[in-house]
Design a protein around this motif. Structure first.
Motif, PDB file in Angstrom:
ATOM      1  N   ASP A  77       7.236 -82.618  74.188  1.00  0.00           N
ATOM      2  CA  ASP A  77       7.586 -83.499  72.799  1.00  0.00           C
ATOM      3  C   ASP A  77       6.703 -84.074  71.932  1.00  0.00           C
ATOM      4  N   THR A  78       5.791 -83.636  72.061  1.00  0.00           N
ATOM      5  CA  THR A  78       4.910 -84.195  70.505  1.00  0.00           C
ATOM      6  C   THR A  78       5.634 -82.853  69.693  1.00  0.00           C
ATOM      7  N   HIS A  79       5.890 -82.058  68.987  1.00  0.00           N
ATOM      8  CA  HIS A  79       6.577 -81.204  68.686  1.00  0.00           C
ATOM      9  C   HIS A  79       7.914 -81.729  68.479  1.00  0.00           C
ATOM     10  N   LEU A  80       7.981 -81.721  69.068  1.00  0.00           N
ATOM     11  CA  LEU A  80       9.076 -82.598  68.571  1.00  0.00           C
ATOM     12  C   LEU A  80       9.507 -84.024  67.900  1.00  0.00           C
ATOM     13  N   ASP A  81       8.746 -85.039  68.351  1.00  0.00           N
ATOM     14  CA  ASP A  81       8.258 -85.894  67.191  1.00  0.00           C
ATOM     15  C   ASP A  81       7.924 -85.816  65.894  1.00  0.00           C
ATOM     16  N   ASN A  82       6.911 -84.456  66.084  1.00  0.00           N
ATOM     17  CA  ASN A  82       7.099 -84.505  64.708  1.00  0.00           C
ATOM     18  C   ASN A  82       7.988 -83.889  64.121  1.00  0.00           C
ATOM     19  N   ARG A  83       8.454 -82.744  64.819  1.00  0.00           N
ATOM     20  CA  ARG A  83       9.865 -82.900  63.744  1.00  0.00           C
ATOM     21  C   ARG A  83      10.193 -84.572  63.229  1.00  0.00           C
ATOM     22  N   LYS A  84      11.037 -84.962  63.639  1.00  0.00           N
ATOM     23  CA  LYS A  84      11.093 -85.935  63.345  1.00  0.00           C
ATOM     24  C   LYS A  84      10.757 -86.312  62.754  1.00  0.00           C
ATOM     25  N   ARG A  85       9.347 -86.449  62.283  1.00  0.00           N
ATOM     26  CA  ARG A  85       8.520 -87.288  61.291  1.00  0.00           C
ATOM     27  C   ARG A  85       8.588 -86.549  59.751  1.00  0.00           C
ATOM     28  N   MET A  86       9.114 -85.251  60.039  1.00  0.00           N
ATOM     29  CA  MET A  86       9.104 -84.384  58.750  1.00  0.00           C
ATOM     30  C   MET A  86      10.197 -85.365  57.615  1.00  0.00           C
ATOM     31  N   SER A  87      10.022 -84.829  56.774  1.00  0.00           N
ATOM     32  CA  SER A  87      11.062 -85.065  55.554  1.00  0.00           C
ATOM     33  C   SER A  87      12.249 -84.498  55.264  1.00  0.00           C
ATOM     34  N   TRP A  88      12.398 -83.988  55.685  1.00  0.00           N
ATOM     35  CA  TRP A  88      14.257 -83.111  56.048  1.00  0.00           C
ATOM     36  C   TRP A  88      14.627 -83.911  56.855  1.00  0.00           C
ATOM     37  N   TYR A  89      14.293 -84.117  58.080  1.00  0.00           N
ATOM     38  CA  TYR A  89      15.034 -84.783  59.523  1.00  0.00           C
ATOM     39  C   TYR A  89      14.885 -86.295  58.526  1.00  0.00           C
ATOM     40  N   GLN A  90      14.061 -86.436  57.707  1.00  0.00           N
ATOM     41  CA  GLN A  90      13.687 -88.533  57.765  1.00  0.00           C
ATOM     42  C   GLN A  90      15.705 -87.684  56.415  1.00  0.00           C
ATOM     43  N   LYS A  91      15.832 -86.754  56.213  1.00  0.00           N
ATOM     44  CA  LYS A  91      16.890 -87.195  55.078  1.00  0.00           C
ATOM     45  C   LYS A  91      17.966 -87.310  55.469  1.00  0.00           C
ATOM     46  N   VAL A  92      18.011 -86.254  56.274  1.00  0.00           N
ATOM     47  CA  VAL A  92      19.309 -86.409  57.303  1.00  0.00           C
ATOM     48  C   VAL A  92      19.885 -87.222  57.755  1.00  0.00           C
ATOM     49  N   LYS A  93      18.663 -88.058  58.475  1.00  0.00           N
ATOM     50  CA  LYS A  93      19.385 -88.857  59.671  1.00  0.00           C
ATOM     51  C   LYS A  93      19.780 -89.851  58.817  1.00  0.00           C
ATOM     52  N   LYS A  94      19.324 -90.544  57.050  1.00  0.00           N
ATOM     53  CA  LYS A  94      19.731 -91.552  56.339  1.00  0.00           C
ATOM     54  C   LYS A  94      20.746 -91.407  55.922  1.00  0.00           C
ATOM     55  N   ASN A  95      20.935 -90.127  55.312  1.00  0.00           N
ATOM     56  CA  ASN A  95      22.483 -89.708  55.279  1.00  0.00           C
ATOM     57  C   ASN A  95      23.459 -89.562  56.912  1.00  0.00           C
ATOM     58  N   MET A  96      22.963 -89.887  57.434  1.00  0.00           N
ATOM     59  CA  MET A  96      23.884 -89.300  58.579  1.00  0.00           C
ATOM     60  C   MET A  96      24.848 -91.260  58.666  1.00  0.00           C
ATOM     61  N   GLU A  97      23.061 -91.869  59.129  1.00  0.00           N
ATOM     62  CA  GLU A  97      23.178 -93.220  59.202  1.00  0.00           C
ATOM     63  C   GLU A  97      24.181 -94.196  57.351  1.00  0.00           C
ATOM     64  N   LYS A  98      24.368 -93.482  56.265  1.00  0.00           N
ATOM     65  CA  LYS A  98      24.907 -93.685  54.798  1.00  0.00           C
ATOM     66  C   LYS A  98      26.439 -93.581  55.467  1.00  0.00           C
TER      67      LYS A  98
END
Length: 117
Positions: free
Chosen positions: A52-73
Motif C-alpha cells: 500500500d505504501t509503495h503504491l501510494d508513493n508511485r501514485k504521487r510521482m509526476s509520471w503517474y499524475q501526468k498520465v492520470k490528467k491525460n486520462m481525465e482530459k
C-alpha cells in the motif's frame, strides 16, 4: 479510441526490466496488498513488503499524475480501457493466488514453498 490506437496501454501490470508499471482497479490493488500482508504472515522470515505504501508513493510521482490528467482530459476511465476481459483475467489470477496462499498456510516446507511461488 485514442488509447486503443496508440501504443499506450494503462490497464494491467507490465514488467520491463526490474520495473513494474500499469493501472489496476482499486479493488484489485487492495487484493494484491492483502495478499502481500498474508504472505508476511505465512513466511515471517521474508522481508515485509508494504505494498500500500509503495503504491501510494508511485501514485504521487509526476509520471503517474501526468498520465492520470491525460486520462481525465480524454474522459477515459478504467472501464473504458479494459474492454477485452483484462479485469476478469486479473480477478481470476488474484483468486488463484489467494487459493495458493491458503493452501501454503496449511502446507509444510517444500510444498509451502511451491504454493507461495
Amino acid at each position: 479510441d485514442q488509447l486503443r490506437k496508440s501504443d499506450t496501454n494503462f490497464f494491467g501490470v507490465f514488467l520491463e526490466g526490474p520495473c513494474v508499471a500499469g493501472f489496476l482497479p482499486n479493488n484489485a490493488a487492495s487484493a494484491v496488498a492483502e495478499q502481500w500482508d498474508y504472505i508476511s504472515q505465512i513466511l515471517p522470515e521474508l522481508e515485509f513488503l508494504p505494498f500500500d505504501t509503495h503504491l501510494d508513493n508511485r501514485k504521487r510521482m509526476s509520471w503517474y499524475q501526468k498520465v492520470k490528467k491525460n486520462m481525465e482530459k480524454l474522459s477515459i476511465g478504467p472501464t473504458q480501457i479494459a474492454t477485452y476481459g483484462e479485469e476478469n483475467g486479473i480477478r481470476a489470477l488474484l483468486s488463484f493466488s489467494t487459493l495458493c496462499l491458503l493452501l501454503a498456510e496449511e502446507s509444510e516446507e517444500d510444498e509451502k514453498d511451491q504454493f507461495v511461488k
